[in-house]
Design a protein around this motif. Structure first.
Motif, PDB file in Angstrom:
ATOM      1  N   ARG A 157      -8.873  -7.656  -1.879  1.00 31.03           N
ATOM      2  CA  ARG A 157     -10.105  -7.348  -1.157  1.00 31.03           C
ATOM      3  C   ARG A 157     -10.045  -5.948  -0.547  1.00 31.03           C
ATOM      4  O   ARG A 157     -11.007  -5.184  -0.621  1.00 31.03           O
ATOM      5  CB  ARG A 157     -10.350  -8.389  -0.076  1.00 31.03           C
ATOM      6  CG  ARG A 157     -11.705  -8.245   0.631  1.00 31.03           C
ATOM      7  CD  ARG A 157     -11.822  -9.184   1.812  1.00 31.03           C
ATOM      8  NE  ARG A 157     -11.702 -10.574   1.395  1.00 31.03           N
ATOM      9  CZ  ARG A 157     -10.833 -11.428   1.893  1.00 31.03           C
ATOM     10  NH1 ARG A 157      -9.963 -11.031   2.812  1.00 31.03           N
ATOM     11  NH2 ARG A 157     -10.806 -12.676   1.491  1.00 31.03           N
ATOM     12  N   LYS A 158      -8.908  -5.605   0.046  1.00 30.19           N
ATOM     13  CA  LYS A 158      -8.768  -4.303   0.694  1.00 30.19           C
ATOM     14  C   LYS A 158      -8.815  -3.176  -0.338  1.00 30.19           C
ATOM     15  O   LYS A 158      -9.499  -2.166  -0.143  1.00 30.19           O
ATOM     16  CB  LYS A 158      -7.463  -4.245   1.482  1.00 30.19           C
ATOM     17  CG  LYS A 158      -7.214  -2.905   2.187  1.00 30.19           C
ATOM     18  CD  LYS A 158      -5.983  -2.968   3.082  1.00 30.19           C
ATOM     19  CE  LYS A 158      -5.621  -1.588   3.625  1.00 30.19           C
ATOM     20  NZ  LYS A 158      -6.730  -0.982   4.404  1.00 30.19           N
ATOM     21  N   LEU A 159      -8.094  -3.334  -1.445  1.00 23.65           N
ATOM     22  CA  LEU A 159      -8.084  -2.300  -2.479  1.00 23.65           C
ATOM     23  C   LEU A 159      -9.485  -2.062  -3.037  1.00 23.65           C
ATOM     24  O   LEU A 159      -9.931  -0.923  -3.178  1.00 23.65           O
ATOM     25  CB  LEU A 159      -7.133  -2.682  -3.609  1.00 23.65           C
ATOM     26  CG  LEU A 159      -5.636  -2.542  -3.327  1.00 23.65           C
ATOM     27  CD1 LEU A 159      -4.826  -3.136  -4.466  1.00 23.65           C
ATOM     28  CD2 LEU A 159      -5.254  -1.084  -3.118  1.00 23.65           C
ATOM     29  N   ARG A 160     -10.188  -3.140  -3.359  1.00 26.25           N
ATOM     30  CA  ARG A 160     -11.516  -2.983  -3.949  1.00 26.25           C
ATOM     31  C   ARG A 160     -12.517  -2.430  -2.941  1.00 26.25           C
ATOM     32  O   ARG A 160     -13.400  -1.647  -3.311  1.00 26.25           O
ATOM     33  CB  ARG A 160     -12.017  -4.322  -4.511  1.00 26.25           C
ATOM     34  CG  ARG A 160     -11.178  -4.902  -5.651  1.00 26.25           C
ATOM     35  CD  ARG A 160     -10.829  -3.882  -6.718  1.00 26.25           C
ATOM     36  NE  ARG A 160     -10.162  -4.497  -7.859  1.00 26.25           N
ATOM     37  CZ  ARG A 160      -9.131  -3.985  -8.477  1.00 26.25           C
ATOM     38  NH1 ARG A 160      -8.636  -2.815  -8.069  1.00 26.25           N
ATOM     39  NH2 ARG A 160      -8.575  -4.590  -9.506  1.00 26.25           N
ATOM     40  N   SER A 161     -12.379  -2.795  -1.672  1.00 26.97           N
ATOM     41  CA  SER A 161     -13.293  -2.256  -0.659  1.00 26.97           C
ATOM     42  C   SER A 161     -13.095  -0.756  -0.482  1.00 26.97           C
ATOM     43  O   SER A 161     -14.011  -0.050  -0.053  1.00 26.97           O
ATOM     44  CB  SER A 161     -13.089  -2.973   0.682  1.00 26.97           C
ATOM     45  OG  SER A 161     -11.836  -2.632   1.264  1.00 26.97           O
ATOM     46  N   GLU A 162     -11.893  -0.270  -0.808  1.00 29.87           N
ATOM     47  CA  GLU A 162     -11.599   1.164  -0.719  1.00 29.87           C
ATOM     48  C   GLU A 162     -11.937   1.894  -2.019  1.00 29.87           C
ATOM     49  O   GLU A 162     -11.702   3.096  -2.142  1.00 29.87           O
ATOM     50  CB  GLU A 162     -10.117   1.371  -0.397  1.00 29.87           C
ATOM     51  CG  GLU A 162      -9.719   0.861   0.988  1.00 29.87           C
ATOM     52  CD  GLU A 162      -8.220   0.921   1.231  1.00 29.87           C
ATOM     53  OE1 GLU A 162      -7.476   1.137   0.244  1.00 29.87           O
ATOM     54  OE2 GLU A 162      -7.797   0.747   2.386  1.00 29.87           O
ATOM     55  N   GLY A 163     -12.469   1.164  -2.989  1.00 28.71           N
ATOM     56  CA  GLY A 163     -12.830   1.781  -4.263  1.00 28.71           C
ATOM     57  C   GLY A 163     -11.658   1.983  -5.207  1.00 28.71           C
ATOM     58  O   GLY A 163     -11.768   2.739  -6.176  1.00 28.71           O
ATOM     59  N   ASN A 164     -10.533   1.326  -4.945  1.00 28.83           N
ATOM     60  CA  ASN A 164      -9.353   1.452  -5.798  1.00 28.83           C
ATOM     61  C   ASN A 164      -9.473   0.480  -6.975  1.00 28.83           C
ATOM     62  O   ASN A 164      -9.518  -0.731  -6.782  1.00 28.83           O
ATOM     63  CB  ASN A 164      -8.086   1.149  -4.990  1.00 28.83           C
ATOM     64  CG  ASN A 164      -6.813   1.502  -5.739  1.00 28.83           C
ATOM     65  OD1 ASN A 164      -6.704   1.286  -6.936  1.00 28.83           O
ATOM     66  ND2 ASN A 164      -5.848   2.044  -5.028  1.00 28.83           N
ATOM     67  N   THR A 208     -15.459  -3.229 -11.197  1.00 28.86           N
ATOM     68  CA  THR A 208     -14.031  -3.239 -11.472  1.00 28.86           C
ATOM     69  C   THR A 208     -13.822  -2.874 -12.944  1.00 28.86           C
ATOM     70  O   THR A 208     -14.767  -2.942 -13.741  1.00 28.86           O
ATOM     71  CB  THR A 208     -13.421  -4.627 -11.214  1.00 28.86           C
ATOM     72  OG1 THR A 208     -13.941  -5.558 -12.173  1.00 28.86           O
ATOM     73  CG2 THR A 208     -13.741  -5.110  -9.796  1.00 28.86           C
ATOM     74  N   ARG A 211       0.964   4.140  -3.016  1.00 32.36           N
ATOM     75  CA  ARG A 211       0.864   5.580  -2.758  1.00 32.36           C
ATOM     76  C   ARG A 211       2.045   6.349  -3.349  1.00 32.36           C
ATOM     77  O   ARG A 211       1.880   7.423  -3.928  1.00 32.36           O
ATOM     78  CB  ARG A 211       0.775   5.841  -1.250  1.00 32.36           C
ATOM     79  CG  ARG A 211      -0.598   5.545  -0.644  1.00 32.36           C
ATOM     80  CD  ARG A 211      -0.680   6.037   0.786  1.00 32.36           C
ATOM     81  NE  ARG A 211       0.164   5.265   1.678  1.00 32.36           N
ATOM     82  CZ  ARG A 211      -0.237   4.170   2.315  1.00 32.36           C
ATOM     83  NH1 ARG A 211      -1.472   3.724   2.154  1.00 32.36           N
ATOM     84  NH2 ARG A 211       0.582   3.519   3.113  1.00 32.36           N
ATOM     85  N   ASP A 239     -20.792   0.074  -8.551  1.00 35.57           N
ATOM     86  CA  ASP A 239     -19.345  -0.048  -8.381  1.00 35.57           C
ATOM     87  C   ASP A 239     -18.849  -1.285  -9.117  1.00 35.57           C
ATOM     88  O   ASP A 239     -19.094  -2.418  -8.687  1.00 35.57           O
ATOM     89  CB  ASP A 239     -19.003  -0.143  -6.889  1.00 35.57           C
ATOM     90  CG  ASP A 239     -17.495  -0.214  -6.646  1.00 35.57           C
ATOM     91  OD1 ASP A 239     -16.741   0.234  -7.527  1.00 35.57           O
ATOM     92  OD2 ASP A 239     -17.085  -0.722  -5.585  1.00 35.57           O
ATOM     93  N   PHE A 291       0.819  -1.212   0.000  1.00 38.17           N
ATOM     94  CA  PHE A 291       0.000   0.000   0.000  1.00 38.17           C
ATOM     95  C   PHE A 291       0.855   1.267   0.000  1.00 38.17           C
ATOM     96  O   PHE A 291       0.506   2.257  -0.643  1.00 38.17           O
ATOM     97  CB  PHE A 291      -0.968  -0.040   1.174  1.00 38.17           C
ATOM     98  CG  PHE A 291      -1.896  -1.215   1.097  1.00 38.17           C
ATOM     99  CD1 PHE A 291      -2.995  -1.189   0.245  1.00 38.17           C
ATOM    100  CD2 PHE A 291      -1.650  -2.372   1.813  1.00 38.17           C
ATOM    101  CE1 PHE A 291      -3.844  -2.274   0.129  1.00 38.17           C
ATOM    102  CE2 PHE A 291      -2.485  -3.468   1.714  1.00 38.17           C
ATOM    103  CZ  PHE A 291      -3.584  -3.425   0.861  1.00 38.17           C
TER     104      PHE A 291
END
Length: 244
Positions: free
Chosen positions: A66-73, A157, A43, A155, A39
């Motif tokens: 999972r973390k990236l997609r949950s943050e909308g990345n 991908t 950045r 939302d 991460f």
């Protein structure tokens, strides 16, 4: 400016192989070897695409996806896996990866996959098709790369968007899984079509009122899928394509 590729793999030999070949192909490359460092690298490096190993120390590839997609990345992701079981090989797809490759792999095929994913995600081209598609309650803006359902933003991908766009552009036509692989993923070979089924399942979860009884994305037995308009008058296509 050259596209930036972030390589995440805890095997130095694989990371070095990718680093060498991607730089030869004129990509800017950064390598990290631990899931916990991903991460900060995203950045600081601001990659256009990430090649992500499934098995990593600290945080594995599925957790990272999972973390990236949950943050909308929506960063395009190609997952690398040494797993031979189909359920393991597609684990990343279930959590937002755009593609996967099984080790061992050819560097040339990796570069081909990168080009296809970047092209489909729009990262390698400054131009977007100046059009909107309206089909039933769905509105797709190719220029803004967004989808609304009954006015509510959905939302998706990058790969889900490309798949939905292609289906809508070919409304009413039965499209084989191989056709979808060739035109959405740019795979011009006979490959594992399960990647199509996974993305179709995800799309149905997001646009269908009941994914088990879809109104829009219909399964065509022994062929593949087709997009239909549940509100269309029989014999008349209701969807519209509006150019600026």
């Amino acid at each position: 400016m050259n596209n930036r590729i972030l390589v995440v793999d805890d095997e130095p030999s694989i990371a070095m192989l990718l680093d060498y070949n991607l730089k030869l192909a004129d990509y800017d490359v950064r390598c990290v070897y631990d899931g916990g460092a991903v991460f900060e690298a995203i950045r600081s490096f601001r990659p256009d695409l990430m090649i992500l190993d499934l098995m990593l120390p600290t945080m594995d590839g599925v957790q990272i996806c999972r973390k990236l997609r949950s943050e909308g990345n929506g960063l395009p992701i190609i997952m690398l896996t040494a797993m031979q079981e189909l359920s393991d090989r597609i684990a990343g797809l279930d959590h937002g990866a755009d593609d996967y490759m099984v080790k061992p792999f050819s560097p040339q095929e990796v570069i081909s996959r990168i080009r296809a994913v970047l092209r489909r995600s729009g990262a390698s081209s400054p131009e977007a098709p100046p059009a909107e598609i309206h089909l039933g309650e769905i509105c797709i803006s190719a220029e803004r790369r967004d989808v609304t359902l009954n006015g509510r933003l959905i939302d998706l991908t990058p790969k889900e968007f490309e798949l939905l766009l292609y289906l809508c552009q070919h409304q009413g036509r039965a499209l084989s899984r191989q056709q979808l692989l060739q035109n959405v993923w740019d795979y011009h070979f006979l490959g594992d079509t399960r990647i199509v089924d996974v993305h179709i399942s995800h799309l149905r979860d997001k646009i269908e009122a009941d994914a088990r009884n879809p109104r829009y994305i219909q399964t065509v037995r022994s062929v593949g899928y087709k997009m239909t308009d549940p509100y269309a008058i029989p014999g008349q296509r209701k969807s519209t394509l509006a150019s600026r």
